[in-house]
Design a protein around this motif. Structure first.
Motif, PDB file in Angstrom:
ATOM      1  N   UNK A  13       0.847  -1.188   0.000  1.00  0.00           N
ATOM      2  CA  UNK A  13       0.000   0.000   0.000  1.00  0.00           C
ATOM      3  C   UNK A  13       0.881   1.235   0.000  1.00  0.00           C
ATOM      4  N   UNK A  14       0.733   1.999  -1.057  1.00  0.00           N
ATOM      5  CA  UNK A  14       1.645   3.116  -1.258  1.00  0.00           C
ATOM      6  C   UNK A  14       1.167   4.372  -0.536  1.00  0.00           C
ATOM      7  N   UNK A  17       2.137   9.873  -2.180  1.00  0.00           N
ATOM      8  CA  UNK A  17       1.612  11.106  -2.761  1.00  0.00           C
ATOM      9  C   UNK A  17       1.540  12.260  -1.779  1.00  0.00           C
ATOM     10  N   UNK A  31      -7.182  15.251   4.457  1.00  0.00           N
ATOM     11  CA  UNK A  31      -7.724  13.992   3.975  1.00  0.00           C
ATOM     12  C   UNK A  31      -6.607  13.050   3.561  1.00  0.00           C
ATOM     13  N   UNK A  32      -5.664  13.594   2.829  1.00  0.00           N
ATOM     14  CA  UNK A  32      -4.597  12.717   2.368  1.00  0.00           C
ATOM     15  C   UNK A  32      -3.742  12.240   3.528  1.00  0.00           C
ATOM     16  N   UNK A  34      -4.825  11.548   6.363  1.00  0.00           N
ATOM     17  CA  UNK A  34      -5.514  10.423   6.964  1.00  0.00           C
ATOM     18  C   UNK A  34      -5.321   9.146   6.139  1.00  0.00           C
ATOM     19  N   UNK A  35      -5.443   9.308   4.815  1.00  0.00           N
ATOM     20  CA  UNK A  35      -5.280   8.131   3.959  1.00  0.00           C
ATOM     21  C   UNK A  35      -3.898   7.532   4.144  1.00  0.00           C
ATOM     22  N   UNK A  38      -3.668   5.646   7.251  1.00  0.00           N
ATOM     23  CA  UNK A  38      -4.214   4.299   7.060  1.00  0.00           C
ATOM     24  C   UNK A  38      -3.168   3.408   6.402  1.00  0.00           C
ATOM     25  N   UNK A  41      -0.015   2.774   8.761  1.00  0.00           N
ATOM     26  CA  UNK A  41      -0.239   1.816   9.845  1.00  0.00           C
ATOM     27  C   UNK A  41      -0.270   0.399   9.305  1.00  0.00           C
TER      28      UNK A  41
END
Lengths: 500, 500
Positions: A13-14, A17, A31-32, A34-35, A38, A41
């Protein structure tokens, strides 16, 4: 294991960005972030097989654990009665709700909504949702190791989008087997493929969809007379309470709603009830006569016959008659399911799991069995009880009290209940039978057994008793409220006919 | 034809057994007599292909026939308004109900029941169930012959038990094409396979089943942290009213119900809303800001990004980010469906069916088109109207009045409306937009267009307006009653979580 193979798909999972977005507006940045949180982790925790794939034995500082297999009348009544202060409760079942079976027939034709007869387990025993050590697992039991006090399970999956099933095991201090039964097909060819049973909510949904589809298809131009008559011929096999109640609801639906709303096909739709012996054999003779008269009056054709085979569009009877049908509902009784057969436990006559007077499975420790899947072992000298909700519920209630007593006496842990005084054994007293036979008519038989004397009633007053009695037994206030609302709406507006 | 091939299976229906039963009791005899009646009648009528496989042109003593293709907002509003004394109404649609789409998002999480948002067509226009010349056909339109005034159709089938589809045709005096649109996937690979749309009741049912399945699976022992996080990651693509309302309902469900009833997994469940541009782009800036703030506050992650591809367990964004998900809902807008493309009729910009100022399709006689599938032809100089329920409903109402006027003026039959004065052309006036954004919060934008000035509100009062406005628009009193009951029940008891 297939499950771990699946997981390797997520390994890369990259989160490349985030740096490019430093100058973006705060909304996008947060938002990014947070992504990437995710993603990070997930990447930080290396993908390695989980060591403990299951719940191990309870530790001294934890509560003892009761594992309940099944979520029918027996299992749910038990869970409702268990004291969550004494035990952690773990339920393993392929459905997360109990079905209020006496009202299931009413849902097929839209008298009641499906949700009104489904009671989520978390509402029956709230501890399952909230207590840290109590769980509901959407899974099937695949085996029991009574010596090690472990249950083996496999998750339920469906469709192509769900993960492959994975296996896990759960240790128990006390185990209650309440896996119910399965419909008997008597080895008749084609029943499983073409008939619909009436035991789960999805059965009722399928009956409803088929019925409405057939009603609509039979109205399409170009259809022949005999195909129209076939599509609209509803056949019920089995004259027990379920078959009779469903036939009654169906004929009521036809008399009251189809005539109004499917005016073009109203003369083509028919209901036939096929039974090898007598309908409602557990009821009083007078009530049986009344039921026969009422059903015939409301257009149900009663046929005595034995089904020899079932094809996609017709039933073969043993005398050679062929009966074309568009909808076939099968309710001829129940028998033990394959998992019950496969368990290496003492058996009662008929292949059920054998239990003693206190509903314990003999020769193993801490295992109990209740409901349709269990029966008294021969040494008790007690007869096998009928596969009724009433029996299952009474057993669930009895066993909940017994387990609470054992827990309070300090015998909650595995292998610790040997010295506990169990008290009174389980005694079943039949309170009577009820069945509705369509619009505002029902039978109530309050005799303790077929031979005993007692009150038996038929007619509108019985219907009133039938509705009141079941309404008080609906588990939650929410569903009780909904059942009443459904009944009132059906009375005022007629049944719902949208096919969704 | 496949259908007639199928029928040959029933040719040999035997009635040989009646003679053996002469001495049987009357109940059995009467039943068998009936069965043999069924068999005999079928045998007597020789199996031969039906001559007329469809509805032919209307005869002089019959009412002229309006054929309506579709049962969405446009078609249903039209049928509701048509005068059944002037016309026979024939509706052809693959579903027998209208979906009250603004409330569909609420059904996914159990705030409303599925039935509360489905309105059977027979309840919208009772003549369809009762008038001898009016019908509802569960079928898809496969083609139109505008010269011959004929629509070609094919029955809907499903599963293995239904008959093979058969074709038939229906002649019309007036034809209304209201076939709606289909979700746009922009050619992105994997959307159709893995994402769920939110336009039909079965979509909402699928979302609900998937959500509850994931909640339960993520609780099973042996699952890894990342798989748990993936299963409980709900992603919504598309920030229009549907996407925002669904995100709001979902986060409300998580905040209010999941925390209580799935306490073990409450920290793992997340909602992400992905939008390429701005969310709610048709709304006022201030309202958009309010919505962004409220959604973020209630835990929805707003991400600006363009989806490049969708796999079974993750979304690929154009900047290289990979987003694992357990549930993916796709609501990015709509476009014309393949049947609209295939029809040999004048087109409007964007591939919709072209209509003139009176919603007639130019260059053919007696064909009209309304709703998402239609647009003004360029020569009218009018802009394409947005694909909104509001537009569709207004067009349906207008066209019902127009057709009634034509019928009253004696122009109801095919090719007879040339001399009728049509009166005022269709003019659309936007009444405003509404969207709810979760618990007791909504937006109401009462401006006529994006540039115009007018009232715009946000907050609890808007939520009250939102609920009241939609409640008054629910078609039947039955469903209005049910929606209120559902809202009250959800408020008192919480949402229903049984997975049926």
């Amino acid at each position: 294991m297939a499950f771990f193979r699946n997981l390797s798909k997520f390994s890369a999972i990259k989160a490349s960005s985030t740096s490019r977005l430093r100058n973006a507006d705060p909304f996008v940045l947060s938002s990014f972030t947070w992504l990437s949180y995710l993603s990070t982790r997930i990447s930080d925790e290396k993908i390695e097989p989980v060591q403990c794939s299951g719940l191990g034995p309870t530790k001294p500082h934890e509560k003892p654990r009761v594992v309940v297999l099944g979520s029918g009348w027996a299992g749910c009544r038990l869970m409702k009665g268990l004291d969550p202060k004494l035990y952690d409760i773990v339920c393993v079942s392929p459905r997360n709700h109990m079905v209020f079976t006496p009202l299931l027939a009413s849902t097929c034709v839209g008298t009641l909504e499906f949700r009104s007869v489904a009671e989520p387990i978390g509402r029956i025993q709230p501890a399952i949702s909230t207590e840290p050590g109590s769980y509901f697992f959407l899974a099937n039991c695949t085996g029991i190791d009574a010596n090690k006090h472990v249950v083996h399970c496999e998750t339920v999956t469906e469709g192509i989008e769900t993960p492959e099933p994975w296996r896990f095991s759960v240790s128990y201090d006390k185990l209650v087997i309440a896996l119910g039964s399965q419909p008997s097909t008597f080895g008749i060819h084609g029943v499983k493929e073409h008939a619909i049973f009436l035991r789960e909510v999805y059965h009722a949904q399928e009956i409803r969809r088929r019925l409405l589809l057939n009603l609509m298809l039979s109205d399409v131009p170009g259809i022949t007379e005999e195909e129209k008559r076939r599509l609209l011929h509803c056949v019920v096999v089995g004259g027990g309470p379920t078959g009779v109640e469903f036939s009654g609801e169906l004929s009521d639906f036809i008399m009251r709603d189809v005539r109004q709303r499917y005016a073009h096909v109203k003369d083509y739709i028919h209901v036939t009830l096929i039974e090898a012996n007598e309908i409602l054999s557990s009821f009083d003779d007078r009530l049986r006569g009344y039921a026969t008269k009422q059903l015939t009056k409301s257009g149900v054709r009663l046929v005595r016959g034995i089904v020899k085979g079932v094809k996609a569009d017709k039933i073969l009877l043993d005398d050679g008659t062929e009966v074309p049908y568009g909808l076939l509902v099968w309710s001829t009784g129940v028998g033990p399911s394959p998992i019950i057969h496969s368990l290496d436990l003492p058996k009662a006559p008929g292949g059920r799991i054998g239990v003693d007077e206190w509903l314990r499975v003999p020769s193993v420790q801490d295992v109990f069995s209740i409901g349709d899947c269990s029966g008294f072992v021969e040494s008790t000298g007690k007869p096998t009880l009928p596969a009724l909700a009433q029996v299952a519920e009474r057993q669930g209630k009895y066993l909940a009290n017994l387990l609470n007593k054992i827990g309070n006496g300090g015998g909650g842990r595995a292998e610790c209940a040997k010295d506990i005084e169990l008290g009174e054994e389980f005694v079943y007293k039949h309170l009577g039978s009820m069945a509705t036979i369509g619009r505002f008519k029902a039978l109530v038989d309050l005799r303790e057994s077929k031979e005993a004397k007692g009150v038996s009633l038929a007619g509108f007053f019985s219907f009133f008793i039938w509705r009141s009695a079941y309404l008080t037994r609906v588990v939650s206030w929410r569903n009780r409220f909904y059942v009443v609302i459904n009944w009132v709406t059906t009375l005022v507006f007629g049944r719902d006919i949208s096919r969704i």
